[in-house]
Design an enzyme around this catalytic site. Structure first.
Site, PDB file in Angstrom:
ATOM      1  N   HIS A 133       0.847  -1.208   0.000  1.00  0.00           N
ATOM      2  CA  HIS A 133       0.000   0.000   0.000  1.00  0.00           C
ATOM      3  C   HIS A 133       0.879   1.252   0.000  1.00  0.00           C
ATOM      4  CE1 HIS A 133      -3.933   2.004   1.229  1.00  0.00           C
ATOM      5  NE2 HIS A 133      -3.046   3.004   1.177  1.00  0.00           N
ATOM      6  N   HIS A 149       1.220   5.387  -2.075  1.00  0.00           N
ATOM      7  CA  HIS A 149       0.701   6.379  -3.034  1.00  0.00           C
ATOM      8  C   HIS A 149       1.904   7.002  -3.737  1.00  0.00           C
ATOM      9  CE1 HIS A 149      -3.500   6.532  -1.352  1.00  0.00           C
ATOM     10  NE2 HIS A 149      -2.843   5.948  -0.361  1.00  0.00           N
ATOM     11  N   GLN A 153      -9.776   9.532  -4.674  1.00  0.00           N
ATOM     12  CA  GLN A 153      -9.396  10.220  -3.438  1.00  0.00           C
ATOM     13  C   GLN A 153     -10.498  11.130  -2.894  1.00  0.00           C
ATOM     14  OE1 GLN A 153      -5.917  10.819  -1.518  1.00  0.00           O
ATOM     15  NE2 GLN A 153      -7.756  11.090  -0.313  1.00  0.00           N
ATOM     16  N   HIS A 209      -9.716   1.873   0.617  1.00  0.00           N
ATOM     17  CA  HIS A 209      -9.412   2.618   1.842  1.00  0.00           C
ATOM     18  C   HIS A 209     -10.691   2.580   2.683  1.00  0.00           C
ATOM     19  CE1 HIS A 209      -5.948   4.135  -0.308  1.00  0.00           C
ATOM     20  NE2 HIS A 209      -5.575   4.871   0.716  1.00  0.00           N
ATOM     21  N   GLU A 268     -10.768   4.764   7.465  1.00  0.00           N
ATOM     22  CA  GLU A 268      -9.502   5.361   7.901  1.00  0.00           C
ATOM     23  C   GLU A 268      -9.828   6.613   8.715  1.00  0.00           C
ATOM     24  OE1 GLU A 268      -6.798   6.651   4.855  1.00  0.00           O
ATOM     25  OE2 GLU A 268      -5.161   6.983   6.281  1.00  0.00           O
ATOM     26  N   ASP A 308       2.340   3.354   2.809  1.00  0.00           N
ATOM     27  CA  ASP A 308       1.302   4.350   2.520  1.00  0.00           C
ATOM     28  C   ASP A 308       1.905   5.620   1.917  1.00  0.00           C
ATOM     29  OD1 ASP A 308      -1.253   5.323   2.278  1.00  0.00           O
ATOM     30  OD2 ASP A 308      -1.556   5.749   4.406  1.00  0.00           O
ATOM     31  N   TRP A 352       0.665  13.890   3.751  1.00  0.00           N
ATOM     32  CA  TRP A 352       0.149  13.207   4.942  1.00  0.00           C
ATOM     33  C   TRP A 352       1.260  12.809   5.910  1.00  0.00           C
ATOM     34  CZ3 TRP A 352      -1.610  12.447  -0.024  1.00  0.00           C
ATOM     35  CH2 TRP A 352      -2.956  12.801  -0.257  1.00  0.00           C
TER      36      TRP A 352
HETATM   37 FE   FE2 Z   1      -3.552   5.094   1.547  1.00  0.00          FE
END
Ligand code: FE2
Length: 420
Positions: free
Chosen positions: A58, A60, A153, A211, A214, A310, A316
């Site tokens: 996982h 991005h 997203q 996702h 979360e 991630d 993030w």
């Molecule tokens: Fe993610």
């Protein structure tokens, strides 16, 4: 076929004695102690651990290496991250995505990662993130297996165009259907999005990776919807729920009931311990929740759990190097997986369990006849690998040495000298 590469004195996790591994072309030819073979290249590993490669289940890559662009995430929350990414992605080009994704993948490969599942944001009309990552997938295919998830997203129903963009992404070649039901505008939209994701997966014959929940909100309960859809559709092992951090906040009575359903559904789970411990719990004062799904209980229930990074230096999470041993080490701590079997399981969650999540069982693993993808670690066990965050000294992809790293060497000048 003659061996082209021979690894001597290798330690495998499922063998009691050291073995030699003969590679012929891009396949594993033989595994046995003291093979009476020769090869143009022979490496004596002196008992060091040889593992199948790390699996990044996982990440991005479209947002990787953008931390601080256009501004830093001051609150540290998931939602400020989404806002910053919305600003950054307004100027996203395919070239921009390709350059950063390739840099991140090289960085990961040098640390032993040869299988990656990346989400690509498909909420923009130009689909630049997806198109860029599909080009990267083709560019790296000789040394890295990359799966691309079409990830809405901003929500599958966050704007009128998003559902059509998802379908376009699948037509362009996305490997996996993604989703974000907890970020849809209403619970009804969230449930509807999960049903639509399953329809699309069946229509286009793709995997699913959502996702899911979360958030720390114990009322966020889309995991039960995903589980029910998996059971009813028969897709089961092809379905993955990522994050599921709200599961860490569910009351125990509900969690116990849910685990029974999850065992029936046999879906995969991905936790992202570095990110979960950082992004979640932000609205708590004290006690402050860890914001991680119930990794230990899912694993103990026989469900497949893997770990991902991630984020690598993005809106993030400003940290992260792509090293999956850092992820496993964090998991040992934050999931309280400190028993020796549990530590070994955390290593498996960044290797063979990740391969199961990605549906790669047929080509993954150190077995005669399988593709020669393996890594050598400067460690003698899974425990030592995580303890030391061991250097991956050699990365072999499809039978060829792709990367080598020399472990650091200590020079000690204090008293007493260790050799005295
Ligand atoms: Fe993610």
């Amino acid at each position: 076929m003659d061996a082209t590469l021979l690894l001597r004195q290798a330690r495998l996790t499922d063998h009691d004695e050291l073995v030699d591994i003969a590679i012929a072309g891009n396949r594993i030819e033989a595994i046995a102690p003291n093979l009476s073979l020769t090869a143009p290249t022979e490496l004596n590993l002196a008992g060091k651990l040889v593992s199948p490669p790390f699996v990044e289940s996982h990440i991005h890559l479209d947002s990787a290496l953008t931390a601080g662009q256009p501004r830093w995430n001051q609150s540290g929350t998931l939602f400020e991250g989404i806002e910053i990414w919305r600003e950054r992605k307004a100027s996203l080009t395919q070239a921009d995505v390709k350059t950063r994704a390739l840099q991140a993948l090289k960085q990961q490969a040098s640390k032993g990662v040869l299988f990656v599942r990346s989400h690509a944001d498909v909420s923009e009309a130009n689909l630049n993130a997806l198109k860029g990552l599909l080009e990267v997938k083709a560019a790296v295919k000789d040394w890295m297996t990359l799966q691309v998830v079409a990830f809405p997203q901003d929500g599958l129903y966050g704007s009128e165009q998003n559902e059509a963009l998802m379908e376009k992404a699948l037509q362009l070649g996305a490997d996996v259907v993604g989703g974000i039901p907890h970020y849809e505008m209403t619970r009804e939209d969230g449930v509807k999005s999960v049903h639509r994701i399953f329809e699309l997966a069946q229509q286009y014959d793709r995997l699913i990776d959502i996702h899911c929940d979360e958030i720390d909100d114990p009322q966020s309960r889309f995991l039960e919807v995903v589980s029910a859809c998996a059971i009813r559709s028969g897709l089961e092992g092809q379905v993955t729920a990522s994050h599921t951090t709200a599961f860490g906040s569910y009351n125990d009575a509900y969690a116990l009931k849910l685990i029974g359903f999850l065992r029936r559904s046999n879906i995969n789970f991905i936790a992202n311990p570095l990110i979960n411990i950082t992004l979640q719990g932000r609205t708590d004062t004290y006690p402050k929740r860890r914001g991680v799904t119930r990794v230990k209980e899912l694993w103990q229930s026989g469900l497949n759990v893997s770990f991902g990074n991630d984020c690598i230096q993005d809106p993030w999470y400003s940290l992260g190097t792509g090293n999956l041993l850092s992820v496993a080490e964090m998991a040992v701590h934050v999931c309280q997986m400190t028993g020796l079997d549990e530590i070994d399981a955390c290593f498996d969650m960044v290797t063979r369990f990740g391969a199961r999540t990605l549906g790669l069982q047929a080509e993954y693993g150190i077995e005669v006849g399988k593709p020669a993808n393996l890594i050598v670690l400067d460690a003698h066990s899974r425990y030592e690998a995580i303890l030391e965050r061991a250097t991956v000294t050699t990365v072999i992809s499809k039978g060829r040495v792709l990367a080598e790293t020399t472990p650091p060497v200590l020079s000690w000048y204090g008293k007493p000298n260790l050799s005295d």
